[in-house]
Design an enzyme around this catalytic site. Structure first.
Site, mmCIF file in Angstrom:
data_model
loop_
_atom_site.group_PDB
_atom_site.id
_atom_site.type_symbol
_atom_site.label_atom_id
_atom_site.label_comp_id
_atom_site.label_asym_id
_atom_site.label_seq_id
_atom_site.Cartn_x
_atom_site.Cartn_y
_atom_site.Cartn_z
ATOM 1 N N ASP A 269 1.533 -1.111 0.057
ATOM 2 C CA ASP A 269 0.018 -0.073 -0.126
ATOM 3 C C ASP A 269 0.543 1.494 -0.194
ATOM 4 O O ASP A 269 0.332 2.237 0.914
ATOM 5 C CB ASP A 269 -1.138 0.290 1.277
ATOM 6 N N GLU B 123 -11.259 -0.119 -4.416
ATOM 7 C CA GLU B 123 -10.869 0.349 -2.833
ATOM 8 C C GLU B 123 -9.029 1.036 -3.471
ATOM 9 O O GLU B 123 -8.791 1.446 -4.241
ATOM 10 C CB GLU B 123 -10.316 -0.492 -1.831
#
Length: 473
Positions: free
Chosen positions: A18, A209
């Site tokens: 991420d 997402e």
């Protein structure tokens, strides 16, 4: 002499997915969540930071723990995990860390005077009446915050929209005031979820997402993970909260859609969720993303590739490579660790890391390590059964006469060496059972030129591959 740059760009025993990359004061800083080797869930560890000088992306420095999960007042016992964060430089010159805990719908904020110091809890994003964003009736839960500050306004992007979920309409943009907490413009949808995408141009690549936001010139780039999970897509607009148009795929962590060296829809690595962003470093643009290791979705590692932003603002999709940020192919000589494989597959084709839902699945070959989380043990490829193939890209080959490999495991067979995944076998290296790392070799001339290298196991049992050496004498 500078170190060689590889993927993953951090040590093989570090698990930071991420990634949100930023350049502050001549250094590239990486902010991400923090997986645990052999972890049973996402993001079990505290936030740490790594940085590198902009002129040497091989010299990554560990900055230490910058924020602990117990620092949030909602999480004194640490039962909740720190999910994917983002950082922005506020109008007051301080650095603001935005994140979500895994069991609450609100956005938390921490602050620090330096990019990689000890962040302190600052507050929760809230409406003017004090109600926390995500807790007002009618609010959608907040997830994966991304932030961009321009003047006194900070644009906050959030959302989580599983395929088929009609309760979530898409990625949200919210505007915050100069205190970095108070909502001054309420959430609006900027990219649709799958049930609401018809006629939008996002069909097949709807928002799932992992929102991230960057600006180049007068164009805003919204980077996100689509409903197929493995790809990072982008959309562009001239306005931060409206008008976004689908642009394309930047990278897939199974190399889907790439047709330069294989059929476009053939997966070449075991993919899964993806999250990252783009950044300009010394005049060059890069995409940061993550790969899945250990036969699970819970031990993810950061990778990066150089990208091109064309004159029309578009970004062509790039291959996964072993070179990472390197400007040139890897030298065609010397020893290379097996964990830099950018292709990994077997005869049983799969887009995703684990189809069974098992923890640490052994269905497929996998990149793993010995020891426990935090042990500085080098990675290697395990579970290489018959047909398992590891691919490495790219090498500048000159005068290679033989190849050595380090292998262990209950195996008896050969490793075939090729320069394309389905190409001619240039030679075979016989291997046999060994419970310690053992070197095997064979005379295998490799043609001069820039090539990929593929190692395919043929035989019985299961082999682990630690490294290979290209020899010119």
């Amino acid at each position: 002499m500078r170190k060689q740059r590889f993927n993953p760009y951090l040590p093989s025993w570090e698990y930071i997915p991420d990634a949100e990359p930023y350049v502050f004061n001549g250094r590239v800083y990486i902010y991400g969540s923090h997986d645990r080797f052999n972890g049973h869930a996402f993001c079990l560890n505290d936030y740490v930071c790594w940085s590198a000088p902009v002129d040497d992306l091989s010299e990554w420095r560990y900055e230490g723990v910058i924020y602990r999960k117990t620092d949030d007042p909602l999480n004194p016992d640490g039962r909740m995990c720190l999910y994917a964060p983002d950082v922005t430089l506020g109008p007051d010159g301080r650095y603001y860390l935005y994140y979500v805990l895994d069991k609450v719908p609100v956005v938390s904020v921490a602050v620090c005077d330096t990019p990689a110091g000890k962040y302190e809890f600052y507050g929760y994003v809230r409406y003017a009446d004090g109600t926390r964003l995500g807790e007002r009736e009618g609010d959608w839960p907040q997830f994966d915050p991304a932030v961009l500050t321009e003047g006194e306004r900070t644009y906050l992007y959030t959302g989580f929209c599983p395929k088929g979920d009609k309760s979530r309409k898409g990625a949200m943009a919210t505007v915050l005031g100069p205190d970095m907490l108070t909502v001054v413009e309420e959430p609006v949808i900027i990219v649709p979820s799958e049930p609401y995408s018809r006629g939008s141009g996002f069909e097949g690549h709807e928002f799932f997402e992992a929102p991230s936001i960057r600006k180049k010139g007068d164009t805003y780039y919204f980077i996100y993970s689509s409903v197929v999970m493995h790809e990072l897509c982008y959309a562009t607009s001239k306005h931060p909260t409206k008008g976004f148009k689908y642009g394309g795929v930047i990278v897939s962590n199974c190399d889907l859609h790439i047709d330069s060296y294989k059929p476009a829809e053939k997966p070449m690595y075991y993919g899964g969720n993806n999250h990252g962003s783009i950044v300009e470093i010394n005049g060059e643009w890069y995409i940061f993303y993550h790969r899945h290791t250990n036969g699970t979705s819970f031990s993810r590692q950061g990778c990066m590739e150089k990208i091109k932003i064309l004159e029309d603002g578009s970004i062509p999709q790039v291959e996964m490579t072993s070179c990472g940020s390197a400007d040139e192919p890897l030298p065609g000589r010397g020893e290379y660790p097996a964990y830099i494989a950018c292709n990994l597959f077997c005869g049983e084709e799969s887009v995703y890391t684990d189809l069974t839902g098992a923890w640490m699945n052994n269905q497929f070959p996998k990149i793993t390590q010995d020891g426990k989380d935090g042990d500085e043990e080098p990675g290697y490829i395990a579970n290489m059964k018959d047909s398992a193939t590891a691919g490495f890209k790219y090498f500048d080959c000159k005068g290679i006469k033989s190849v050595k490999i380090k292998v262990r495991g209950y195996c008896r067979g050969v490793f075939e060496v090729k320069t394309s995944w389905n190409g001619e076998v240039l030679g075979k290296i016989p291997v046999e059972f060994s419970n310690i790392w053992t070197e095997f070799s064979a005379s295998i001339p490799i043609p001069d030129g820039i090539h990929a290298l593929y190692f395919t196991y043929r035989g019985s049992g299961s082999a682990s591959l630690k490294s290979f050496t290209l020899c010119t004498d």
